[in-house]
Design a protein around this motif. Sequence first.
Motif, PDB file in Angstrom:
ATOM      1  N   ILE A  10      18.242  54.417  95.431  1.00  0.00           N
ATOM      2  CA  ILE A  10      16.493  55.557  96.001  1.00  0.00           C
ATOM      3  C   ILE A  10      17.857  56.335  97.155  1.00  0.00           C
ATOM      4  O   ILE A  10      17.369  58.057  97.310  1.00  0.00           O
ATOM      5  CB  ILE A  10      15.012  55.135  96.057  1.00  0.00           C
ATOM      6  N   MET A  11      18.363  55.236  98.372  1.00  0.00           N
ATOM      7  CA  MET A  11      19.099  56.335  99.505  1.00  0.00           C
ATOM      8  C   MET A  11      20.117  57.318  98.811  1.00  0.00           C
ATOM      9  O   MET A  11      19.623  58.229  99.558  1.00  0.00           O
ATOM     10  CB  MET A  11      19.072  54.681  99.700  1.00  0.00           C
ATOM     11  N   VAL A  12      21.083  56.904  97.776  1.00  0.00           N
ATOM     12  CA  VAL A  12      21.863  57.886  98.003  1.00  0.00           C
ATOM     13  C   VAL A  12      20.983  59.033  96.682  1.00  0.00           C
ATOM     14  O   VAL A  12      22.136  60.145  97.341  1.00  0.00           O
ATOM     15  CB  VAL A  12      23.366  56.734  97.157  1.00  0.00           C
ATOM     16  N   MET A  13      20.419  58.886  95.777  1.00  0.00           N
ATOM     17  CA  MET A  13      19.713  59.525  95.744  1.00  0.00           C
ATOM     18  C   MET A  13      19.036  60.527  96.566  1.00  0.00           C
ATOM     19  O   MET A  13      19.499  62.013  96.572  1.00  0.00           O
ATOM     20  CB  MET A  13      18.660  59.454  94.478  1.00  0.00           C
ATOM     21  N   SER A  14      18.665  60.026  97.588  1.00  0.00           N
ATOM     22  CA  SER A  14      17.804  61.293  98.694  1.00  0.00           C
ATOM     23  C   SER A  14      19.092  61.888  99.839  1.00  0.00           C
ATOM     24  O   SER A  14      18.991  62.696  99.546  1.00  0.00           O
ATOM     25  CB  SER A  14      16.742  60.066  99.680  1.00  0.00           C
ATOM     26  N   SER A  15      19.878  61.276  99.817  1.00  0.00           N
ATOM     27  CA  SER A  15      21.120  61.238 100.192  1.00  0.00           C
ATOM     28  C   SER A  15      22.224  62.018  99.703  1.00  0.00           C
ATOM     29  O   SER A  15      22.005  63.700  99.763  1.00  0.00           O
ATOM     30  CB  SER A  15      21.862  60.381 100.630  1.00  0.00           C
ATOM     31  N   GLY A  16      22.387  62.479  98.580  1.00  0.00           N
ATOM     32  CA  GLY A  16      22.204  63.408  97.613  1.00  0.00           C
ATOM     33  C   GLY A  16      21.953  64.909  97.874  1.00  0.00           C
ATOM     34  O   GLY A  16      22.193  66.174  98.048  1.00  0.00           O
ATOM     35  N   LEU A  17      20.833  64.654  97.125  1.00  0.00           N
ATOM     36  CA  LEU A  17      19.647  65.757  97.724  1.00  0.00           C
ATOM     37  C   LEU A  17      19.957  66.825  99.137  1.00  0.00           C
ATOM     38  O   LEU A  17      20.033  67.718  99.156  1.00  0.00           O
ATOM     39  CB  LEU A  17      18.334  65.363  97.533  1.00  0.00           C
ATOM     40  N   THR A  18      19.669  65.730 100.803  1.00  0.00           N
ATOM     41  CA  THR A  18      19.856  66.093 101.289  1.00  0.00           C
ATOM     42  C   THR A  18      20.739  66.543 102.300  1.00  0.00           C
ATOM     43  O   THR A  18      20.742  67.328 102.771  1.00  0.00           O
ATOM     44  CB  THR A  18      18.772  64.963 102.307  1.00  0.00           C
ATOM     45  N   SER A  78      10.826  62.511 106.257  1.00  0.00           N
ATOM     46  CA  SER A  78      11.807  63.959 107.012  1.00  0.00           C
ATOM     47  C   SER A  78      11.326  64.650 106.050  1.00  0.00           C
ATOM     48  O   SER A  78      10.833  64.757 105.070  1.00  0.00           O
ATOM     49  CB  SER A  78      13.770  62.847 106.511  1.00  0.00           C
ATOM     50  N   GLY A  79      12.182  66.212 106.308  1.00  0.00           N
ATOM     51  CA  GLY A  79      12.278  66.860 105.738  1.00  0.00           C
ATOM     52  C   GLY A  79      13.423  67.705 105.782  1.00  0.00           C
ATOM     53  O   GLY A  79      13.900  67.119 106.358  1.00  0.00           O
ATOM     54  N   PRO A  80      13.022  68.733 105.001  1.00  0.00           N
ATOM     55  CA  PRO A  80      14.069  69.974 104.870  1.00  0.00           C
ATOM     56  C   PRO A  80      14.642  70.086 106.182  1.00  0.00           C
ATOM     57  O   PRO A  80      13.602  70.463 107.317  1.00  0.00           O
ATOM     58  CB  PRO A  80      14.282  71.610 104.577  1.00  0.00           C
ATOM     59  N   LEU A 152      19.582  68.188  92.232  1.00  0.00           N
ATOM     60  CA  LEU A 152      18.099  68.430  92.499  1.00  0.00           C
ATOM     61  C   LEU A 152      18.336  69.422  93.574  1.00  0.00           C
ATOM     62  O   LEU A 152      16.962  70.109  93.704  1.00  0.00           O
ATOM     63  CB  LEU A 152      16.975  67.540  92.352  1.00  0.00           C
ATOM     64  N   ARG A 153      19.000  69.722  94.243  1.00  0.00           N
ATOM     65  CA  ARG A 153      19.170  70.717  95.372  1.00  0.00           C
ATOM     66  C   ARG A 153      18.866  72.011  95.236  1.00  0.00           C
ATOM     67  O   ARG A 153      18.115  72.702  96.004  1.00  0.00           O
ATOM     68  CB  ARG A 153      20.636  70.507  96.155  1.00  0.00           C
ATOM     69  N   PRO A 154      19.127  72.809  94.061  1.00  0.00           N
ATOM     70  CA  PRO A 154      18.664  74.308  93.904  1.00  0.00           C
ATOM     71  C   PRO A 154      17.676  74.283  93.107  1.00  0.00           C
ATOM     72  O   PRO A 154      16.722  75.434  93.325  1.00  0.00           O
ATOM     73  CB  PRO A 154      19.790  73.956  92.481  1.00  0.00           C
ATOM     74  N   PHE A 155      16.686  72.719  92.776  1.00  0.00           N
ATOM     75  CA  PHE A 155      15.301  73.492  92.613  1.00  0.00           C
ATOM     76  C   PHE A 155      14.490  73.491  93.529  1.00  0.00           C
ATOM     77  O   PHE A 155      13.170  72.484  93.418  1.00  0.00           O
ATOM     78  CB  PHE A 155      15.054  72.183  91.167  1.00  0.00           C
ATOM     79  N   THR A 157      13.633  73.887  96.755  1.00  0.00           N
ATOM     80  CA  THR A 157      14.178  75.055  97.772  1.00  0.00           C
ATOM     81  C   THR A 157      12.870  75.384  98.986  1.00  0.00           C
ATOM     82  O   THR A 157      14.220  75.476 100.104  1.00  0.00           O
ATOM     83  CB  THR A 157      14.701  76.260  97.051  1.00  0.00           C
ATOM     84  N   SER A 158      11.792  74.938  98.344  1.00  0.00           N
ATOM     85  CA  SER A 158      10.521  74.449  99.884  1.00  0.00           C
ATOM     86  C   SER A 158      10.657  74.181 100.801  1.00  0.00           C
ATOM     87  O   SER A 158      11.026  72.805  99.529  1.00  0.00           O
ATOM     88  CB  SER A 158       9.586  75.719  98.484  1.00  0.00           C
ATOM     89  N   ALA A 159      10.164  73.947 101.616  1.00  0.00           N
ATOM     90  CA  ALA A 159      10.326  72.633 102.325  1.00  0.00           C
ATOM     91  C   ALA A 159       9.312  71.874 102.108  1.00  0.00           C
ATOM     92  O   ALA A 159       8.915  70.489 101.718  1.00  0.00           O
ATOM     93  CB  ALA A 159      10.016  73.079 103.513  1.00  0.00           C
ATOM     94  N   LEU A 160       8.210  72.628 101.165  1.00  0.00           N
ATOM     95  CA  LEU A 160       6.976  71.966 100.300  1.00  0.00           C
ATOM     96  C   LEU A 160       7.251  70.818  99.795  1.00  0.00           C
ATOM     97  O   LEU A 160       7.271  69.464  99.114  1.00  0.00           O
ATOM     98  CB  LEU A 160       5.868  72.679  99.886  1.00  0.00           C
ATOM     99  N   ALA A 161       8.267  71.255  98.709  1.00  0.00           N
ATOM    100  CA  ALA A 161       9.105  70.254  97.427  1.00  0.00           C
ATOM    101  C   ALA A 161      10.151  69.513  98.001  1.00  0.00           C
ATOM    102  O   ALA A 161       9.649  68.144  97.381  1.00  0.00           O
ATOM    103  CB  ALA A 161       9.921  71.537  96.736  1.00  0.00           C
ATOM    104  N   VAL A 162      10.755  69.436  98.892  1.00  0.00           N
ATOM    105  CA  VAL A 162      10.887  68.262  99.553  1.00  0.00           C
ATOM    106  C   VAL A 162      10.732  67.566 100.265  1.00  0.00           C
ATOM    107  O   VAL A 162      11.025  65.853  99.871  1.00  0.00           O
ATOM    108  CB  VAL A 162      12.294  69.116 100.241  1.00  0.00           C
ATOM    109  N   ARG A 163       9.515  67.920 100.643  1.00  0.00           N
ATOM    110  CA  ARG A 163       8.375  66.817 101.581  1.00  0.00           C
ATOM    111  C   ARG A 163       8.152  65.740  99.962  1.00  0.00           C
ATOM    112  O   ARG A 163       8.138  64.636 100.650  1.00  0.00           O
ATOM    113  CB  ARG A 163       7.938  68.095 102.056  1.00  0.00           C
ATOM    114  N   ALA A 164       7.351  67.027  99.088  1.00  0.00           N
ATOM    115  CA  ALA A 164       6.814  65.810  98.195  1.00  0.00           C
ATOM    116  C   ALA A 164       8.026  65.185  96.878  1.00  0.00           C
ATOM    117  O   ALA A 164       7.599  63.947  96.879  1.00  0.00           O
ATOM    118  CB  ALA A 164       6.710  66.758  97.292  1.00  0.00           C
ATOM    119  N   PHE A 165       9.096  65.330  96.848  1.00  0.00           N
ATOM    120  CA  PHE A 165      10.742  64.338  97.041  1.00  0.00           C
ATOM    121  C   PHE A 165      10.021  62.958  97.601  1.00  0.00           C
ATOM    122  O   PHE A 165      10.261  61.749  97.562  1.00  0.00           O
ATOM    123  CB  PHE A 165      11.186  65.258  97.021  1.00  0.00           C
ATOM    124  N   ASN A 166      10.654  63.472  99.028  1.00  0.00           N
ATOM    125  CA  ASN A 166      10.995  62.800  99.913  1.00  0.00           C
ATOM    126  C   ASN A 166       9.606  62.012 100.347  1.00  0.00           C
ATOM    127  O   ASN A 166       9.996  60.468 100.245  1.00  0.00           O
ATOM    128  CB  ASN A 166      10.855  62.997 101.492  1.00  0.00           C
TER     129      ASN A 166
END
Length: 183
Positions: A10-18, A78-80, A152-155, A157-166
Amino acid sequence: MFFTPGPNNIMVMSSGLTHGFRRTLPHITGVVIGFAFMVGAVGVGFGTIFIAFPLLQVMLKYAGAAYLVYLAVMIAMSGPPRPGETARGPMTFWGAAMFQWVNVKGWVAIIGTITAYAAIASFPMNIVLQVLIFLVMGTASITTWTLFGSALRPFLTSALAVRAFNLVMAALLLASLYPVFME
């Protein structure tokens, strides 16, 4: 077990995204080397400390769980990064390697593996084999999860999407504690 959702994945997936794959490489390496080192240390006798001092295992379990709750809260909050803001970087090699010692799911996996397969080959060859398996499978698993987060980075892109993912990642990290406390 390597590919199931757990704290490291979970942590590396989140780090890969961020942070992207390249910036997450020290984290990946720290997880793989730290986990394999732990297998070797437990295999050559470090695990007997827990047999002699069972309270130590309980203390480690709760300390690890508390740290995972802390990490889940940090991920959830955390968020973008905002423009001009210096984002906190990914976990370092040493941070990831040392995290393995409080990774409750990791302890369950290692103790189970060592006790189940210790007698298959002659000692110390069995420990070497287990360390090599953990290196190969750990690398494959942790790299896959990081690449998934990076993809997942290209998908997201919005702060709301990153927040939901996190928030989902934080919930999964907390859910990874369930099997530990149900044993």
